[in-house]
Design a protein around this motif. Structure first.
Motif, mmCIF file in Angstrom:
data_model
loop_
_atom_site.group_PDB
_atom_site.id
_atom_site.type_symbol
_atom_site.label_atom_id
_atom_site.label_comp_id
_atom_site.label_asym_id
_atom_site.label_seq_id
_atom_site.Cartn_x
_atom_site.Cartn_y
_atom_site.Cartn_z
ATOM 1 N N SER A 40 -9.996 -8.712 9.629
ATOM 2 C CA SER A 40 -9.222 -9.063 10.821
ATOM 3 C C SER A 40 -8.876 -7.800 11.597
ATOM 4 N N PRO A 41 -8.549 -7.941 12.891
ATOM 5 C CA PRO A 41 -8.129 -6.760 13.665
ATOM 6 C C PRO A 41 -6.953 -6.022 13.024
ATOM 7 N N GLY A 42 -6.002 -6.768 12.432
ATOM 8 C CA GLY A 42 -4.862 -6.135 11.771
ATOM 9 C C GLY A 42 -5.284 -5.309 10.578
ATOM 10 N N GLU A 43 -6.243 -5.803 9.811
ATOM 11 C CA GLU A 43 -6.739 -5.064 8.650
ATOM 12 C C GLU A 43 -7.496 -3.812 9.081
ATOM 13 N N VAL A 44 -8.279 -3.927 10.161
ATOM 14 C CA VAL A 44 -8.988 -2.752 10.686
ATOM 15 C C VAL A 44 -7.979 -1.730 11.194
ATOM 16 N N LEU A 45 -6.881 -2.209 11.760
ATOM 17 C CA LEU A 45 -5.821 -1.306 12.231
ATOM 18 C C LEU A 45 -5.263 -0.500 11.060
ATOM 19 N N LEU A 46 -5.073 -1.143 9.907
ATOM 20 C CA LEU A 46 -4.605 -0.434 8.720
ATOM 21 C C LEU A 46 -5.617 0.614 8.274
ATOM 22 N N VAL A 47 -6.889 0.263 8.328
ATOM 23 C CA VAL A 47 -7.945 1.220 7.968
ATOM 24 C C VAL A 47 -7.903 2.422 8.902
ATOM 25 N N MET A 48 -7.707 2.158 10.199
ATOM 26 C CA MET A 48 -7.635 3.242 11.183
ATOM 27 C C MET A 48 -6.444 4.146 10.915
ATOM 28 N N VAL A 49 -5.300 3.546 10.587
ATOM 29 C CA VAL A 49 -4.098 4.328 10.291
ATOM 30 C C VAL A 49 -4.340 5.248 9.104
ATOM 31 N N MET A 50 -4.942 4.717 8.048
ATOM 32 C CA MET A 50 -5.215 5.526 6.859
ATOM 33 C C MET A 50 -6.205 6.647 7.178
ATOM 34 N N GLY A 51 -7.218 6.328 7.989
ATOM 35 C CA GLY A 51 -8.184 7.351 8.373
ATOM 36 C C GLY A 51 -7.540 8.451 9.204
ATOM 37 N N LEU B 234 0.830 -1.209 0.000
ATOM 38 C CA LEU B 234 0.000 0.000 0.000
ATOM 39 C C LEU B 234 0.866 1.261 0.000
ATOM 40 N N ALA B 235 1.929 1.258 0.793
ATOM 41 C CA ALA B 235 2.804 2.426 0.864
ATOM 42 C C ALA B 235 3.428 2.722 -0.491
ATOM 43 N N ASN B 236 3.823 1.676 -1.196
ATOM 44 C CA ASN B 236 4.437 1.865 -2.516
ATOM 45 C C ASN B 236 3.436 2.357 -3.551
ATOM 46 N N GLN B 237 2.159 2.001 -3.369
ATOM 47 C CA GLN B 237 1.136 2.495 -4.285
ATOM 48 C C GLN B 237 0.873 3.980 -4.067
ATOM 49 N N LEU B 238 0.974 4.423 -2.816
ATOM 50 C CA LEU B 238 0.721 5.834 -2.508
ATOM 51 C C LEU B 238 1.942 6.705 -2.785
ATOM 52 N N VAL B 239 3.122 6.209 -2.403
ATOM 53 C CA VAL B 239 4.363 6.977 -2.554
ATOM 54 C C VAL B 239 5.464 6.032 -2.993
ATOM 55 N N ASN B 240 6.259 6.473 -3.961
ATOM 56 C CA ASN B 240 7.418 5.686 -4.374
ATOM 57 C C ASN B 240 8.519 5.922 -3.345
ATOM 58 N N LEU B 241 8.584 5.042 -2.364
ATOM 59 C CA LEU B 241 9.484 5.244 -1.232
ATOM 60 C C LEU B 241 10.955 5.307 -1.651
ATOM 61 N N HIS C 146 -12.299 10.117 3.683
ATOM 62 C CA HIS C 146 -13.089 9.197 2.861
ATOM 63 C C HIS C 146 -12.236 8.537 1.786
ATOM 64 N N ALA C 147 -11.365 9.337 1.152
ATOM 65 C CA ALA C 147 -10.543 8.814 0.056
ATOM 66 C C ALA C 147 -9.588 7.731 0.549
ATOM 67 N N LEU C 148 -8.903 7.984 1.668
ATOM 68 C CA LEU C 148 -7.905 7.036 2.151
ATOM 69 C C LEU C 148 -8.542 5.789 2.752
ATOM 70 N N VAL C 149 -9.649 5.963 3.482
ATOM 71 C CA VAL C 149 -10.335 4.795 4.051
ATOM 72 C C VAL C 149 -10.907 3.921 2.938
ATOM 73 N N ALA C 150 -11.539 4.538 1.938
ATOM 74 C CA ALA C 150 -12.086 3.777 0.806
ATOM 75 C C ALA C 150 -10.968 3.073 0.052
ATOM 76 N N LEU D 151 -9.781 -0.044 1.965
ATOM 77 C CA LEU D 151 -10.812 -1.082 1.956
ATOM 78 C C LEU D 151 -10.885 -1.775 0.595
ATOM 79 N N ILE D 152 -10.728 -1.008 -0.469
ATOM 80 C CA ILE D 152 -10.724 -1.592 -1.815
ATOM 81 C C ILE D 152 -9.556 -2.555 -1.955
ATOM 82 N N GLN D 153 -8.388 -2.171 -1.408
ATOM 83 C CA GLN D 153 -7.222 -3.045 -1.461
ATOM 84 C C GLN D 153 -7.428 -4.313 -0.635
ATOM 85 N N LEU D 154 -8.303 -4.251 0.347
ATOM 86 C CA LEU D 154 -8.593 -5.410 1.189
ATOM 87 C C LEU D 154 -9.681 -6.301 0.604
ATOM 88 N N GLY D 155 -10.148 -5.945 -0.592
ATOM 89 C CA GLY D 155 -11.124 -6.793 -1.270
ATOM 90 C C GLY D 155 -12.563 -6.340 -1.136
#
Length: 334
Positions: free
Chosen positions: A252-263, A152-159, A279-283, A286-290
């Motif tokens: 999973s709790p880990g996936e929700v944690l990622l959603v929280m971080v993005m929010g 996800l980080a690489n999709q948002l920013v070319n680290l 809205h943009a980052l949370v959506a 979630l799209i990346q999570l299927g």
């Protein structure tokens, strides 16, 4: 020269236009009927619980703030006072980005006689600690969902390219920083006897007294534990909402944690209440999570909307309470 009020109004208008445009761009293809159906089919017991948990978090923020405020600076600030001031601050953030910190300090200045400089110093401590815990939460998300986080980080920013760019321009960055510091120092020395500079220095001394407060805490354990619990509450708020939607209930709790971080990152953006960016980052995550694009966007809209409703209602009530207290504290005319 532009009038400061006009300049502020222009800045507020620009940030609002940007927020509305992002929100419109995200939701222009979502049918209103789909949103209504999702709202009606959701489990509102879980969503209601998330709102109660969030309200408890606001109260805990108020209590933590009282640990930093020195009583000698004015009348004792109770947890109730601090909670109402915090809620007024959140309400102000919905109108003007970043205005909430000043607003809540101004409220306690008028109702409890606390100096604004001292209060801002305590707020800086809070924000610094929150930033540390946010970075810790991001690291925790990285540990729990390592592969997904990196993807996800690489999709948002070319680290890789970002790091190379920083290294190539490191001398410029260091030199520019040093020049900035020297210019500020020269101006302070050159105009140190000017009334405006003296006011700034007095204000900074008051702020520094607030920052020093962290070393004089009577209840350091309470401060650090409450700081941890506040971020646990952020997670529980997001997790309970996810349980209220059929499409996100199996995250999973880990996936929700990622959603929280993005929010959380979306809420940092300089727009009113994180509108659009949250809205943009949370959506996106979630799209990346299927999760389907429509369900992801509707989930983001509902969790943000319920929190906005909570802040509007709670903030307005708190504003009325503090205004009444302010009136009650005015001296009687002879």
């Amino acid at each position: 020269m532009i009038n400061p009020r006009i300049k502020q109004a222009i800045q507020i208008s620009i940030s609002l236009v940007i927020a509305v445009w992002i929100f419109w761009f995200l939701y222009k293809d979502i049918e209103f009927e789909s949103l209504v159906n999702q709202v009606l089919s959701s489990n509102w017991a879980w969503i209601g619980l998330s709102m109660l948990i969030a309200l408890g978090g606001y109260w805990l923020r108020g209590w933590r703030w009282t640990l930093l405020i020195t009583e000698s600076e004015g009348r004792k600030v109770t947890t109730s006072d601090a909670y109402h001031a915090v809620m007024v601050g959140y309400l102000a953030n919905l109108l003007v980005p970043r205005a909430g910190e000043v607003a809540r300090c101004g409220i306690l200045n008028r109702t409890n006689g606390q100096s604004v400089g001292h209060l801002l110093g305590t707020v800086i401590i809070e924000r610094t600690i929150d930033l540390v815990f946010m970075m810790a939460t991001i690291f925790l998300a990285f540990v729990v969902e390592n592969q997904l986080f990196v993807s996800l980080a690489n999709q948002l920013v070319n680290l890789e390219s970002l790091g190379e760019l920083a290294l190539r321009n490191l001398p410029i960055l260091i030199g520019g920083g040093l020049i900035f510091v020297l210019v500020i120092y020269f101006l302070l020395q050159r105009f140190r006897d000017h009334g405006f500079i003296q006011k700034i220095q007095h204000f900074l001394r008051e702020m520094y007294s607030g920052i020093k407060g962290i070393s004089k805490l009577k209840n350091p354990a309470g401060f650090w534990i409450s700081s941890i619990v506040i971020w646990v509450i952020y997670f529980l708020t997001m997790y309970t909402v996810s349980l209220g939607f059929q499409s996100t209930a199996n995250l999973s709790p880990g996936e929700v944690l990622l959603v929280m971080v993005m929010g959380s990152i979306g809420m940092i953006a300089p727009v009113q209440g994180g509108i659009g960016t949250f809205h943009a980052l949370v959506a996106f995550i979630l799209i990346q999570l299927g999760i389907s694009e429509q369900d992801g966007k509707i989930f983001a809209a509902i969790i943000h909307g319920t929190q906005v409703i909570l802040v509007l209602a709670g903030g307005f009530v708190s504003w009325l309470v503090m205004m009444q207290k302010q009136v009650g504290n005015k001296p009687n005319k002879a």
